[in-house]
Motif scaffolding. Structure first.
Motif, PDB file in Angstrom:
ATOM      1  N   LYS A  66      -0.288   0.237   1.903  1.00 35.57           N
ATOM      2  CA  LYS A  66      -0.243  -1.175   1.520  1.00 35.57           C
ATOM      3  C   LYS A  66      -1.529  -1.597   0.822  1.00 35.57           C
ATOM      4  N   LEU A  71      -1.662  -0.060  -2.608  1.00 37.32           N
ATOM      5  CA  LEU A  71      -0.692  -0.741  -3.469  1.00 37.32           C
ATOM      6  C   LEU A  71      -1.286  -2.055  -3.987  1.00 37.32           C
ATOM      7  N   MET A  72      -1.945  -2.787  -3.085  1.00 39.39           N
ATOM      8  CA  MET A  72      -2.517  -4.071  -3.494  1.00 39.39           C
ATOM      9  C   MET A  72      -3.659  -3.870  -4.500  1.00 39.39           C
ATOM     10  N   PHE A 127      -2.096  -3.026  -7.775  1.00 36.87           N
ATOM     11  CA  PHE A 127      -1.482  -4.236  -8.323  1.00 36.87           C
ATOM     12  C   PHE A 127      -2.558  -5.133  -8.957  1.00 36.87           C
ATOM     13  N   LEU A 183       2.859 -11.902   0.959  1.00 35.71           N
ATOM     14  CA  LEU A 183       2.141 -10.653   1.238  1.00 35.71           C
ATOM     15  C   LEU A 183       1.509 -10.697   2.622  1.00 35.71           C
ATOM     16  N   ALA A 199       7.775  -4.273  -5.324  1.00 37.46           N
ATOM     17  CA  ALA A 199       6.677  -3.533  -5.960  1.00 37.46           C
ATOM     18  C   ALA A 199       7.223  -2.466  -6.905  1.00 37.46           C
ATOM     19  N   VAL A 242       8.264  -4.270 -10.032  1.00 34.20           N
ATOM     20  CA  VAL A 242       7.091  -4.694 -10.809  1.00 34.20           C
ATOM     21  C   VAL A 242       6.484  -3.482 -11.523  1.00 34.20           C
ATOM     22  N   GLY A 243       6.338  -2.371 -10.785  1.00 32.81           N
ATOM     23  CA  GLY A 243       5.736  -1.163 -11.364  1.00 32.81           C
ATOM     24  C   GLY A 243       6.556  -0.634 -12.523  1.00 32.81           C
ATOM     25  N   VAL A 272       1.999   1.823  -8.636  1.00 26.60           N
ATOM     26  CA  VAL A 272       2.583   0.688  -7.903  1.00 26.60           C
ATOM     27  C   VAL A 272       4.022   1.013  -7.497  1.00 26.60           C
ATOM     28  N   GLY A 301       5.149   1.420  -3.697  1.00 28.36           N
ATOM     29  CA  GLY A 301       6.192   0.478  -3.268  1.00 28.36           C
ATOM     30  C   GLY A 301       7.388   1.228  -2.714  1.00 28.36           C
TER      31      GLY A 301
END
Lengths: 498, 150
Positions: free
Chosen positions: A169, A172-173, A176, A427, B13, B16-17, B49, B53
């Protein structure tokens, strides 16, 4: 040594200027207040108040923002001890023994030790910061694009991995956030990416609306979901000074927790919350009576409070020397430096020596102010707890809106802020950390520029990232960091199977 | 495999990716610089991502206790806050800072359960006025005058 003292002397000349003293006082006062108020943390406050600093001299502004940061570490202990609710996350461990001390009628010495321990550790942290900064700056001046790329990648990976409940997680953040950082014009070629024909996106996603949305608006939504009813606190606190026995019990606790807190604070991603948890656990392990921890022992208050203050000084080390923040709060401070037109990193020490040393000296001054503020005014802080949440939340949103609009006078930024508020709320609700997004957004354009510059220098040869020992070590650390959870998972699985 | 909030975020996610990858692939890969070009980082990050995800969406079992569903009161407060934010953003420039801000604060106070009307009005007017004083008077930020303007 004489160099450091000379610079510190210059720093005190800056920090003791009447205007800077005032901003330092405002910073530590606001920090204490937001530390006391549950539901609003230092990173939220920094993000909301950042627009107020634009008309200010950057040195004064940075002194004030840093004061909010370390001031909040002091204030957070008050609610932890009195109502078993940490004012901010770094005070979570203080609840365990602090609240038990309060229940036994020893709230005064617990609050006193929290303030005095914070003062001692905060001051020790500033001394360490002062002596560690120069060698790190010298090292950082030899860094090229490849080293910076590796360092930023490591900062993102460690922050992503440490702040959340799972490494996936957090990473991933971070990814992002980096992806958001690619919105707008390509830093090298100028080609537009992800702008969808919106002119406001050509310069990239503004950092402030995203930070205010993710921290402040999301926090309001999360608090609104929980409850807006408030608990009125009524008690009398007497005898704030710890006894001689209390001091004797903490004679090793304070130096140990200060050092541990500082080291943890320096590490990217670790921050003051982890510092306080580790210091509490270390103290329990070192204690002759670990079974009494959690029942109201003074070391259980001194250790986390000392560690979280030393960590806030430690967190300044990578921010000021390398220009790479290690936490959400220092990421916002990095964003602030950039918004004021400064270039964070080792050159800051050379080109803006008055700013850096003024900030360091102001942290000494601020720690003295906090000690004076915290002990005699404890009754006032307790009364602050009576501010109803339902009044506080609209204020936070109003300030968030006005601050966001003030920076660019563009309504589009308000929509961005609200959208990221919703994203941040969702989130947080499902356990995804938001600090790596902000760090990724800030570091993204720099990371990309360094990556591509390094490859231009090497004419596209990727071995540039392993040719110099520093880069190779940093990237090896990234690889170990990424591979470790997978290896551990496979090992546990094999263990279960066998 | 039960679809919980965490998995839904994982799926989001992935979308989005993949969206980022598809959008980035439309860009011309400018290699004038000798190294990776314009689309290298967005494509790489989009893939990372999407993969992370996917890992979260397909994980074997939730690691955290399932989040308690929001109570009807909580849902109402969140909906009211979001509606208030959206409305505030929409009318901010048209009505002007003072009117829209006072109305926004009053609306939220009422939604959060404050029923003492004189207090609601006083807090709303005071908050808008104080914020205006700080930003417009002290810092010189041009806040929209709206219908109160010339």
């Amino acid at each position: 040594m004489s160099d450091v003292l000379q610079n510190l002397g210059m720093g005190f000349t800056v920090a003791l200027a009447p205007a800077n003293l005032l901003y330092c006082f405002v910073g530590v006062l606001v920090g204490t207040v937001i530390g006391v108020l549950p539901g609003i943390g230092p990173v939220t406050t920094l993000a909301i108040l950042l627009p107020l600093t634009f008309g200010m001299n950057p040195t004064s502004a940075l002194i004030m923002l840093a004061g909010i940061y370390y001031g909040s570490q002091y204030g957070g202990s008050t609610t932890a001890i009195l109502i078993n609710t940490p004012g901010e996350s770094a005070s979570v461990m203080t609840c365990l023994d602090g609240y038990q001390m309060a229940r036994k009628g020893r709230a005064g010495p617990a609050l006193g030790m929290a303030a005095l321990g914070s003062f001692i550790a905060g001051t020790a942290g500033v001394v360490l910061l002062m002596f560690l900064a120069r060698p790190l700056v010298t090292l950082a001046l030899s860094f090229g694009p490849a080293e910076y790329f590796a360092l930023m990648l490591l900062a993102l990976c460690t922050l992503g991995g440490l702040v959340g409940e799972s490494v996936a997680k957090g990473l991933l953040m971070g990814a992002f956030g980096l992806l958001l950082g690619t919105i707008g014009s390509d830093p090298l070629t100028g080609a537009a990416r992800f702008t969808f024909g919106i002119p406001s996106l050509l310069d990239g996603l503004e950092f402030l609306p995203v930070a205010i949305g993710l921290f402040a608006v999301a926090e309001v939504l999360t608090t609104a979901e929980r409850s807006v009813a408030h608990q009125v606190y009524e008690t009398r606190i007497t005898g704030l000074l710890p006894t001689r026995e209390d001091w004797w019990a903490c004679r090793f606790t304070l130096p140990r927790a200060s050092l541990l807190g500082f080291v943890v604070g320096v590490l990217p991603g670790a921050g003051s919350t982890l510092a306080s948890i580790l210091a509490y656990l270390a103290e329990k392990r070192a204690s002759r009576y670990p079974e009494r921890f959690g029942t109201g022992v003074i070391e259980g208050v001194a250790a986390p409070e000392a560690a979280n203050n030393a960590a806030s000084a430690g967190a300044m080390v990578p921010l000021l020397t390398l220009g790479v923040p290690g936490s959400g709060t220092t990421a916002v401070m990095l964003g602030a430096l950039m918004l004021w037109g400064l270039r964070p990193g080792p050159l800051l020490f050379e080109k803006n020596a008055d700013l850096v040393w003024g900030l360091i000296a102001s942290m000494y001054v601020g720690n003295v102010m906090l000690l004076i503020l915290n002990l005699p005014l404890i009754g006032l802080w307790v009364r602050l707890l009576q501010v109803p949440t339902r009044v506080l939340l609209p204020f936070i949103l109003l300030f968030s809106f006005t601050g966001t609009y003030a920076v660019s006078a563009n309504v589009f930024d308000l929509y961005v802020m609200v959208a990221f508020g919703v994203v941040g709320y969702l989130l947080q609700r499902y356990g995804f950390p938001v600090a790596p997004i902000v760090l990724g957004l800030i570091l993204g354009p720099m990371l990309e520029t360094h990556l591509r510059r390094a490859l231009i220098i090497s004419r596209g040869d990727w071995s540039i990232f392993v040719q110099r020992p520093i880069t190779a070590v940093l990237l090896a650390a990234v690889l170990v960091y990424l591979a470790l959870p997978v290896v551990l998972w496979a090992w546990r699985r094999a263990g279960r199977g066998g | 495999m039960k679809l919980d909030g965490e998995r839904v975020m994982g799926v989001a996610a992935v979308l989005v990716g993949l969206g980022a990858v598809s959008e980035s692939l439309r860009l011309a890969e400018d290699t004038l610089t000798g190294g990776p070009g314009t689309r290298f980082l967005p494509v790489s990050l989009g893939l990372i991502v999407a993969v992370l995800g996917g890992a979260i969406a397909l994980r074997p079992a939730p690691r955290r206790p399932r989040e308690a569903p929001a109570s009807p009161g909580a849902r109402l407060r969140i909906a009211a806050t979001l509606a208030g934010l959206a409305l505030y953003a929409l009318v901010f420039e048209r009505l002007g800072f003072l009117i829209s801000s006072a109305a926004f604060v009053a609306l939220l106070l009422v939604f959060y359960g404050e029923r003492r009307w004189p207090l609601v009005l006083a807090v709303a007017a005071g908050a808008a006025g104080a914020t205006y004083a700080v930003f417009a008077r002290w810092l010189g930020v041009p806040l929209p005058p709206g219908i109160l303007g010339p």
